[in-house]
Enzyme design. Structure first.
Site, PDB file in Angstrom:
ATOM      1  N   ASP A   1       0.817  -1.217   0.000  1.00  0.00           N
ATOM      2  CA  ASP A   1       0.000   0.000   0.000  1.00  0.00           C
ATOM      3  C   ASP A   1       0.850   1.266   0.000  1.00  0.00           C
ATOM      4  O   ASP A   1       0.302   2.364  -0.110  1.00  0.00           O
ATOM      5  CB  ASP A   1      -0.947   0.001   1.209  1.00  0.00           C
TER       6      ASP A   1
ATOM      7  N   ASP B   1     -10.346  -6.649  10.903  1.00  0.00           N
ATOM      8  CA  ASP B   1     -10.343  -8.074  11.182  1.00  0.00           C
ATOM      9  C   ASP B   1     -11.561  -8.502  12.003  1.00  0.00           C
ATOM     10  O   ASP B   1     -12.315  -9.397  11.600  1.00  0.00           O
ATOM     11  CB  ASP B   1      -9.040  -8.488  11.879  1.00  0.00           C
TER      12      ASP B   1
END
Length: 755
Positions: free
Chosen positions: A136, A461
Site C-alpha cells: 500500500d 479483522d
C-alpha cells in the site's frame, strides 16, 4: 451387518478444556462483586457522590467479569494430525497466501522478504501455492526486494525441504550455528545458503540508501513519479512457477500488487488492500483457501498449511460449517505473557462457543465465505442449495455485487461451485487485474459491505469476523507448540500506545455500527454467548472511564476524609475479592511458565493502556459520530534483530530473539497519551503525603487505612510513571507532560480538600 474395516482416524479432534475448579473460582469472584454491589445499595447515601460513583464503576467491573466468565466457561481448541493428510486426501487443495505492507520505512523490506521466504518454503506442494504481496506504500524498494528474494528462494526453498528446517525465516534461522560435523554436506549447504542470504540482505540495505537501481531497469518504470497516496495500480508477476508438478525444488508463484490511490478517494486502509488481493488472486489462481499474514509474521512451523487443511478437509458437519481457521499471534521479541495468557484462556474460551475471532493475521479463510455466502445457502454435502444457486449465480446479480469484470464474475462462479481452477499463464490476467485496482471499481458494489473484508472500522479483522459469524458460520482455533507464526512487537511506550488506541478505537466503532453484537444477538444467526464475547472485546475503550475514576477515588477520599470501601467485617469483601483475583491471575501466568515479574508487568500495563491509550479511543469515536473528525489508521513501526551466528550457548528462543534486553523500562514522549498516567500518580502521591501531614478536610465520613492502601496499590500499578519522573531521555517523562499533570493534580487536591 457391521463393516470389518475400522474407521479411518480423524484428521483433527476438538479438544475441550473445561475445568470445574476454574468455573468455581470465576463464579466466586462474580459472587463477591455482586456482594459488593449489594452492600453499596444497602448503605447508599444520596448526598455521598463518591459512593454513587464507586457503585457505578463497580457495576461496570461486575458486568465485564460476567462477560469474561461467559467466555471462559467452555474453552476448546483443535488438535490436528497433518501426517495423516497424504493418506486421506488424494490431492491437496490450492492455497493463496497474502502478505500486506504499507510503509517501507516503518515496515522495512527485509522484514517483508523474510515473511515471504518463510511462506514460500512451507511443507506443501509448491504448485498448490501462490504468494501475493500487497504494497500500500507503492514502494519500488519493496518490489526490488521481492525480485531479489525470489532469486534467493530458489536456494532457500530446496534447502529447507531437503533438511526439514523448522524455522523458515532466514533472519531467524541463521541466528544460531548448526550442530553438524564440519565438512559434512549439510554444513557446506548451510554455509553456502547463509552467504547467499547475507548477499540478499546487503543488496536490500544498499538499495535502501540509494536509488540508482531505480533508473537502471525498465521494470521500475511504473514507479516513476509515484507517491504513496497518489499512484496508479501496479500488478507485477515477480516469479511464476511454470513447473506445476509439486517438486521440492519448485518455488511458488510470487505476485506484487499495489492498488490505485488518489488523495481525494478514501481507500479503506488494510481492508481495501485485502479486497484487492482477493480479486487479483481470484483472477490468477482462485484457490479455495486463503492465508493472510502481516508483513512481520513469519512462519515458525513448516506444517502450518497442512494443519489448517486438516480442519477444512475433515469430513464432518463442523468442518463444513468452518469459515476460517485462526492461529494465535505470538512474538519473538517479547517476554511478557499478556497476549499468550489472553489467547490461551480467553481465546480458547471464545473458540468453545462459535469459534475464535479473526485476529488480522495468521488466519486461513474460505474464499466462498468471503464472497458473502451464508451457512443457510449450503446443502448437507456443502454444495450450494438450489435456492442459493439461483440467488448467487445469476449474472446480473453477480455483476452488481462483484463489479463489471466478466473474468472476475467467472472466477466467483467457479469459487462458489467449488470447481477446480485450470492452470494458466499469470501474466494473461495482468490487464484485468489492473482494472480491478482502480479507485472506482468498488463503487456501487458489495465489496466492503457484504463481500470480502468489511469497511467502516480501523479494526477490519474483528469487523469482518463478526460479519462471518452473523451469517451462521463457525471458526476453529489451533494452538500449536511451537507457535505457527511469530512477529515483532512495537518497541517502546509511544508505539504501543498508538497501536492500543487504534485497536480500541476500531473495536468501539463496531459497537456503534450495523455489525454491533447488541443488534446481532437478537436478529442474526450469531449465537447469544458469542455476541457477549464480542461485546467484551468491543467495549475495551468504554472501560477506560470507570477505571480512570476508580484510580482517582482512593486519593479523593483520602483528601476529602470520606470512606470509599466498606468498614468493619464488610471490608473482608474487598480484601477477599482482591486476594482471590490476584492469586487467580498469578496462577494463570505461572501455569504457562511465566514469572511473577511478567504477571506484574501485565497487570501494570493493563491499567496503563486502559486509562491512557483506550481513553483517547472514546474521544475518537465521539468525534467521529458527531462528524467532527475521522479515525486514522497509523502503521506501527516494525524492527528486526540483526542476523548473527550464535556462540552455541543454550538459551531459550525468546532470550535469543529478543532484541531489546533493556526491557523493563517504559519509554515516554511528549504526546498526550502519558498525561493521564502521570496525573494519576501525582494525585495519589499527593493524597498519601496529605494524609501524613494532616491535609485532610474535616467532618468527612472518615477515610482510613483501606483508602491509603488503595492509593499505594495505584502507585504500584503505575510504577513505570513514577520511575519516569526521575529518568532522562526516552525513559523519562518530558517536562511539558509533568508540568501539565502537576497543574491538574494541584487543582484536584484543592477541589478535593475544599469540598
Amino acid at each position: 451387518m457391521a463393516e470389518s474395516s475400522s474407521p479411518l482416524p480423524p484428521l483433527c479432534e476438538r479438544i475441550s478444556h473445561k475445568s470445574y475448579f476454574l468455573r468455581a473460582v470465576d463464579l466466586t469472584i462474580l459472587g463477591l462483586l455482586l456482594s459488593l454491589l449489594l452492600y453499596r445499595i444497602l448503605h447508599v447515601n444520596q448526598k455521598d457522590t463518591v459512593w454513587i460513583v464507586a457503585f457505578l464503576c463497580e457495576t461496570c467491573f461486575t458486568f465485564v467479569w460476567l462477560l469474561i466468565t461467559n467466555i471462559k466457561w467452555s474453552p476448546a481448541d483443535y488438535k490436528t494430525y497433518p501426517e495423516r493428510l497424504d493418506e486421506r486426501v488424494h490431492e491437496l487443495p490450492p492455497v493463496d497466501m497474502f502478505v500486506t505492507t504499507a510503509d517501507p520505512v516503518r515496515e522495512p523490506p527485509l522484514i517483508v522478504v523474510n515473511t515471504v521466504l518463510s511462506l514460500l518454503a512451507v511443507n506443501y506442494p509448491a504448485n498448490k501455492l501462490a504468494c501475493y504481496v500487497s504494497d500500500d506504500g507503492c514502494s519500488p524498494l519493496t518490489y526490488f526486494s521481492l525480485k531479489e528474494a525470489s532469486k534467493f528462494a530458489k536456494i532457500w526453498v530446496p534447502f529447507c525441504k531437503k533438511y526439514n528446517v523448522r524455522v523458515r525465516a532466514p533472519f531467524m534461522y541463521f541466528r544460531n550455528s548448526p550442530e553438524a560435523a564440519e565438512g559434512s554436506e549439510f554444513s557446506k549447504d548451510w554455509e553456502m545458503t547463509k552467504r547467499e542470504y547475507e548477499k540478499l540482505s546487503q543488496k536490500v540495505e544498499d538499495a535502501t540508501g540509494s536509488s540508482h537501481w531505480l533508473d537502471a531497469e525498465d521494470d521500475f518504470e511504473a514507479f516513476l513519479n509515484t507517491k504513496s497516496n497518489d499512484h496508479s495500480t501496479i500488478v507485477k508477476v515477480v516469479w511464476e512457477n511454470k513447473g506445476g508438478v509439486g517438486d521440492e525444488k519448485e518455488v511458488p508463484h510470487v505476485v506484487y500488487i499495489s492498488r490505485e490511490k488518489r488523495p481525494n478517494h478514501f481507500h479503506h486502509y488494510k481492508a481495501g488492500a485485502m479486497n484487492f488481493l482477493v480479486r487479483v488472486s481470484g483472477l490468477m489462481t482462485n484457490a479455495p483457501y486463503m492465508l493472510n499474514v502481516d508483513c512481520d509474521m513469519y512462519v515458525n512451523e513448516a506444517d502450518v498449511v497442512r494443519q489448517a487443511m486438516c480442519i477444512f478437509l475433515q469430513k464432518s458437519m463442523d468442518s463444513n460449517h468452518c469459515a476460517f481457521v485462526q492461529y494465535p499471534q505470538d512474538f519473538y521479541d517479547s517476554n511478557v505473557g499478556e497476549l499468550t495468557v489472553l489467547q490461551l484462556y480467553l481465546g480458547r474460551g471464545i473458540a468453545g462457543i462459535q469459534g475464535p475471532q479473526y485476529a488480522g493475521s495468521g488466519c486461513f479463510h474460505t474464499r466462498r465465505v468471503m464472497y458473502g455466502l451464508s451457512l443457510d445457502d449450503l446443502g448437507d454435502d456443502g454444495s450450494l442449495s438450489s435456492i442459493a444457486t439461483r440467488k448467487y449465480l445469476a449474472e446480473e446479480s453477480l455483476t452488481r455485487e462483484f463489479g463489471n469484470s466478466k473474468e472476475m464474475v467467472k472466477s466467483v462462479v467457479d469459487a462458489l461451485q467449488r470447481k477446480p481452477f485450470p492452470q494458466k499463464n499469470l501474466k494473461d490476467s495482468l490487464e484485468t487485474a489492473q482494472e480491478m485496482g482502480h479507485c472506482h471499481y468498488e463503487y456501487q458494489t458489495s465489496w466492503g459491505k457484504n463481500i470480502g473484508w468489511l469497511y467502516d472500522s480501523t479494526t477490519e479483522d474483528v469487523n469482518t469476523s463478526i460479519g462471518i459469524h452473523s451469517r451462521g458460520w463457525t471458526s476453529s482455533y489451533i494452538f500449536p507448540d511451537p507457535p505457527a507464526f511469530l512477529g515483532c512487537m512495537p518497541q517502546g511506550g509511544p508505539e504501543v500506545m498508538v497501536q492500543q488506541r487504534r485497536w480500541a478505537t476500531g473495536l468501539l466503532e463496531i459497537l456503534f455500527n450495523k455489525q454491533s453484537p447488541l443488534i446481532g444477538m437478537f436478529c442474526r444467526k450469531i449465537r447469544f454467548r458469542q455476541s457477549l464475547a464480542y461485546l467484551y472485546v468491543f467495549s475495551w475503550g468504554l472501560r477506560s472511564i470507570p477505571e480512570l475514576f476508580y484510580c482517582l477515588l482512593p486519593a479523593y477520599c483520602l483528601l476529602h476524609n470520606s470512606a470509599l470501601f466498606p468498614k468493619g467485617v464488610y471490608l473482608g469483601i474487598i480484601i477477599t475479592l482482591v486476594g482471590i483475583h490476584c492469586l487467580y491471575t498469578l496462577w494463570e501466568f505461572m501455569n504457562l511458565g511465566f514469572s511473577i515479574q511478567s504477571w506484574y508487568v501485565t497487570q501494570s500495563f493493563g491499567r496503563i493502556k486502559t486509562t491512557c491509550s483506550w481513553l483517547f479511543s472514546v474521544l475518537d469515536v465521539i468525534l467521529k459520530l458527531l462528524g467532527i473528525s475521522k479515525t486514522v489508521f497509523i502503521v506501527t513501526k516494525k524492527t528486526m534483530p540483526e542476523t548473527k551466528s550464535g556462540s552455541g550457548s543454550k538459551k531459550s528462543q525468546r532470550e535469543v530473539d529478543c532484541p531489546n534486553q533493556d526491557s523493563g523500562k517504559f519509554e515516554f514522549d511528549g504526546s498526550l497519551y502519558f498525561l493521564p498516567g502521570t496525573f494519576i500518580v501525582l494525585v495519589n502521591l499527593a493524597a498519601l503525603a496529605g494524609c501524613l501531614v494532616g491535609l485532610q478536610s474535616r467532618g468527612g465520613g472518615g477515610s482510613g487505612l483501606a483508602e491509603a492502601c488503595g492509593c499505594i496499590l495505584v502507585v504500584i500499578l503505575f510504577l513505570p510513571f513514577l520511575k519516569g519522573m526521575f529518568e532522562k531521555g526516552k525513559y523519562g517523562i518530558p517536562f511539558s507532560t509533568l508540568s501539565k499533570a502537576a497543574f491538574l493534580a494541584a487543582l484536584f487536591v484543592v477541589l478535593s480538600v475544599g469540598n
